[in-house]
Structure formats: structure tokens, C-alpha cells
Design a protein around this motif. Structure first.
Motif, PDB file in Angstrom:
ATOM      1  N   GLN A 183       3.394  -1.303   5.426  1.00  0.00           N
ATOM      2  CA  GLN A 183       2.332  -1.248   6.143  1.00  0.00           C
ATOM      3  C   GLN A 183       2.407  -1.276   7.907  1.00  0.00           C
ATOM      4  O   GLN A 183       1.852  -0.852   8.490  1.00  0.00           O
ATOM      5  CB  GLN A 183       1.391  -2.428   5.687  1.00  0.00           C
ATOM      6  CG  GLN A 183      -0.081  -2.414   6.530  1.00  0.00           C
ATOM      7  CD  GLN A 183      -1.080  -3.324   5.817  1.00  0.00           C
ATOM      8  OE1 GLN A 183      -0.313  -4.304   4.994  1.00  0.00           O
ATOM      9  NE2 GLN A 183      -1.978  -3.581   6.414  1.00  0.00           N
TER      10      GLN A 183
ATOM     11  N   GLY B 150       3.013   2.136   9.799  1.00  0.00           N
ATOM     12  CA  GLY B 150       2.012   2.712  10.392  1.00  0.00           C
ATOM     13  C   GLY B 150       1.412   2.240  11.608  1.00  0.00           C
ATOM     14  O   GLY B 150       0.057   2.677  11.951  1.00  0.00           O
TER      15      GLY B 150
ATOM     16  N   HIS C 163       0.211   7.818   9.399  1.00  0.00           N
ATOM     17  CA  HIS C 163       1.327   7.384   8.691  1.00  0.00           C
ATOM     18  C   HIS C 163       0.733   7.134   7.501  1.00  0.00           C
ATOM     19  O   HIS C 163       1.710   7.264   6.418  1.00  0.00           O
ATOM     20  CB  HIS C 163       1.733   6.070   9.434  1.00  0.00           C
ATOM     21  CG  HIS C 163       2.468   6.029  10.588  1.00  0.00           C
ATOM     22  ND1 HIS C 163       4.077   6.213  10.274  1.00  0.00           N
ATOM     23  CD2 HIS C 163       2.576   6.207  11.761  1.00  0.00           C
ATOM     24  CE1 HIS C 163       4.696   6.323  11.480  1.00  0.00           C
ATOM     25  NE2 HIS C 163       3.723   6.323  12.458  1.00  0.00           N
ATOM     26  N   GLU C 164      -0.328   6.643   7.120  1.00  0.00           N
ATOM     27  CA  GLU C 164      -0.844   6.303   5.986  1.00  0.00           C
ATOM     28  C   GLU C 164      -0.956   7.835   4.922  1.00  0.00           C
ATOM     29  O   GLU C 164      -0.487   7.531   3.776  1.00  0.00           O
ATOM     30  CB  GLU C 164      -2.359   5.660   6.086  1.00  0.00           C
ATOM     31  CG  GLU C 164      -2.919   5.306   4.614  1.00  0.00           C
ATOM     32  CD  GLU C 164      -4.422   4.794   4.645  1.00  0.00           C
ATOM     33  OE1 GLU C 164      -4.828   4.461   3.669  1.00  0.00           O
ATOM     34  OE2 GLU C 164      -4.804   4.360   5.865  1.00  0.00           O
ATOM     35  N   SER C 165      -1.507   8.816   5.668  1.00  0.00           N
ATOM     36  CA  SER C 165      -1.733  10.122   4.977  1.00  0.00           C
ATOM     37  C   SER C 165      -0.425  10.685   4.434  1.00  0.00           C
ATOM     38  O   SER C 165      -0.349  11.142   3.553  1.00  0.00           O
ATOM     39  CB  SER C 165      -2.628  10.804   5.884  1.00  0.00           C
ATOM     40  OG  SER C 165      -3.851  10.424   5.580  1.00  0.00           O
TER      41      SER C 165
ATOM     42  N   ALA D 138       2.286   8.147   2.563  1.00  0.00           N
ATOM     43  CA  ALA D 138       2.248   7.679   1.128  1.00  0.00           C
ATOM     44  C   ALA D 138       1.737   8.532   0.053  1.00  0.00           C
ATOM     45  O   ALA D 138       1.907   8.556  -1.150  1.00  0.00           O
ATOM     46  CB  ALA D 138       1.200   6.428   1.139  1.00  0.00           C
TER      47      ALA D 138
ATOM     48  N   ARG E 174      -9.067  12.694   5.891  1.00  0.00           N
ATOM     49  CA  ARG E 174      -8.362  11.174   6.337  1.00  0.00           C
ATOM     50  C   ARG E 174      -7.863  11.386   7.650  1.00  0.00           C
ATOM     51  O   ARG E 174      -8.002  10.493   8.351  1.00  0.00           O
ATOM     52  CB  ARG E 174      -7.545  10.773   5.370  1.00  0.00           C
ATOM     53  CG  ARG E 174      -8.003  10.373   4.032  1.00  0.00           C
ATOM     54  CD  ARG E 174      -7.103   9.478   3.180  1.00  0.00           C
ATOM     55  NE  ARG E 174      -5.949  10.186   2.861  1.00  0.00           N
ATOM     56  CZ  ARG E 174      -5.955  10.814   1.602  1.00  0.00           C
ATOM     57  NH1 ARG E 174      -6.880  10.699   0.833  1.00  0.00           N
ATOM     58  NH2 ARG E 174      -4.870  11.551   1.246  1.00  0.00           N
TER      59      ARG E 174
END
Length: 278
Positions: A20, A23, A96-98, A101, A108
Motif C-alpha cells: 500500500q 502507491g 499504482h493501485e490499478s 494490483a 479507475r
């Protein structure tokens, strides 16, 4: 230029769940540096960012230099004030999240408050020899090579009204960004796939840097035998010395020899030294 593919955009160079913290977008106040190394590759990264004299807060954002080095991002908030600051930081976190992960989902990435321009780079193989470079707006990416008289190559093309052949709105200028994430003005990012040789440096930056640093100055700073963080900081200082009053951010990533090569060279030197000793 092709839009970012909705799937298979990133092939992680290290397996495992993304952190986490990786990101998080952080407003850097000084240059920082990180090293990412495994048996296949070694990447050194550094970032420096500075708030311009015309803004109460830094409206640029960038990747925190933590995590697995699957993605590097610089974003520039547009519109001024807290909304621009929020837009750029949310965009970095969303990317970073998209992209780390799961396969990218355009909604998004682009459905965010405010507006921001962005440039990103991500390695596509375990050796970090192939990279994807993507951008929207006028954040830029460069590739610098220590070979061929230390040349630098612009990898992106600014999404400005002038380059796109569009008329700027009233009060705007031909050199203003015509595409940005978060305001509905784009359907996706531009993307290219490039090769990166050992010793090459990828540079991502906001317009507060590239509008005030020419190619010769880039090369003069990057060729210096200094830690990457000091070179990043020197580029910000150079932009300021050349008259930049905008927020300025530069993120540098250099592909180096993996550690085992250094160990093998050291072993070979020790062996040769032992053989030469009477």
C-alpha cells in the motif's frame, strides 16, 4: 501512439502483493534515492520536487520510492490550489493501485476529481530491458544514454493544443495542455514500448523542469559522476536558475548491472591477483 491496453499493461518484475505504501504519492521536499535489486536486474531511482513561487502548495506528485519498482509516475495538477494538489496525488495513487494490483481499468484511472497531466514508466520483463512509457498532457519522459556522446532522447509528445492542431479556449495558449486526466478531455493515455540498456537513465518530469532545461543541460547533469539523487536535485536547481517559477519534479531511474555481476567481477579480480602473485 496507441492507447494503453486495457489488459496486460504491466508484467511485474517481482511477484507478490503490492505494498500500500508503494502507491502513496508524497510531496517531496528534498531529493531521495532508492535501489531495487535482485538476481536479474538492479535499478537505482531518485526523485526531487520543489514547490514553485506562484503556488502555496506543490501541485506536482510522484511515486514514493518504495515497494517493488513496478511503476514510476510523475503527475502535475492543473487548475491551481487544493484541487490541483489533490488531483495529482489521487492520480498517482490510482495508477499504482490499478497497474500494480490488476489489469488497468480506464475508469479507475481517469475518473478522478480535478485534472492532472501525467507521465509513467514501467518495466515489462525481469531484466528491465523493455519498458512501457505512457503519458497524458505535457509531463514528459526522456531516455539518456551514456554512450554515443551522452545523448538524450525525448520519448513523449506533449498533448498541447498546438501539437494536436486544436484551438485553445479563450485565455489559453497553444502551448497549454489540451489533454489531462480527470476532466473528461481524454479517452486514454499515449503509450510506447522502448528498450533500456545498462547505464541508461529514464527521466520523468513536469513542465516546471522541461520548459527550462535544454538537452545539453540534461546531458551535462546526468553525465556527472554523482549519486542519482544529487543529479535529480541539480536538475531542479538548474530549472530554478533558468527562471522556472512553477512546481518542478523530476524522477530518474537508471538500469545498472545486477549485483551478481559485481560479485563475479570481484571474484575474477581476486583470482587474477592470486595467479599473478609469485
Amino acid at each position: 501512439m496507441s492507447p494503453l491496453s486495457p489488459s496486460g499493461l504491466i508484467t511485474p518484475i517481482e511477484p507478490g502483493r503490492p505494498s500500500q505504501r508503494a502507491g502513496a504519492a508524497v510531496p517531496a521536499r528534498e531529493a531521495r534515492q532508492a535501489v531495487y535489486a535482485n538476481a536479474f536486474r538492479r535499478l537505482e531511482a531518485a526523485v526531487a520536487s520543489s514547490c514553485g513561487s506562484q503556488h502555496p502548495v506543490n501541485e506536482d506528485a510522484h511515486s514514493a520510492l518504495e515497494g517493488s519498482a513496478r511503476l514510476f509516475v510523475v503527475a502535475d495538477g492543473v487548475g491551481g490550489g487544493a484541487m490541483a494538489h489533490t488531483a495529482s496525488h489521487l492520480l498517482v495513487a490510482a495508477l499504482h493501485e490499478s497497474l500494480e494490483a490488476q489489469p488497468i481499468d480506464g475508469d479507475r484511472v481517469t475518473d478522478r476529481p480535478g485534472a492532472a497531466t501525467v507521465a509513467l514508466a514501467a518495466p515489462l520483463d525481469v531484466f528491465a530491458a523493455r519498458w512501457l512509457v505512457g503519458w497524458v498532457g505535457d509531463c514528459r519522459a526522456y531516455r539518456w544514454s551514456p554512450r554515443d556522446d551522452a545523448r538524450i532522447e525525448l520519448l513523449t509528445r506533449d498533448d498541447t493544443f498546438a501539437h494536436l492542431g486544436e484551438m485553445p479556449p479563450q485565455g489559453g495558449a497553444p502551448g497549454d495542455p489540451a489533454r489531462m486526466v480527470g476532466n473528461g478531455a481524454t479517452t486514454g493515455a499515449n503509450a510506447v514500448t522502448i528498450g533500456v540498456e545498462r547505464g541508461d537513465v529514464l527521466a520523468l518530469c513536469s513542465d516546471g523542469v522541461h520548459k527550462h532545461v535544454d538537452d545539453a543541460e540534461w546531458c551535462r547533469v546526468l553525465v556527472a559522476q554523482l549519486p542519482l539523487a544529487r543529479r535529480a536535485d541539480a536538475l531542479i536547481a538548474l530549472a530554478r536558475a533558468n527562471g522556472s517559477v512553477d512546481d518542478a519534479t523530476v524522477l530518474l531511474v537508471q538500469r545498472c548491472d545486477p549485483g551478481w555481476r559485481d560479485l563475479r567481477r570481484g571474484t575474477r579480480r581476486d583470482t587474477d591477483r592470486a595467479r599473478s602473485t609469485p
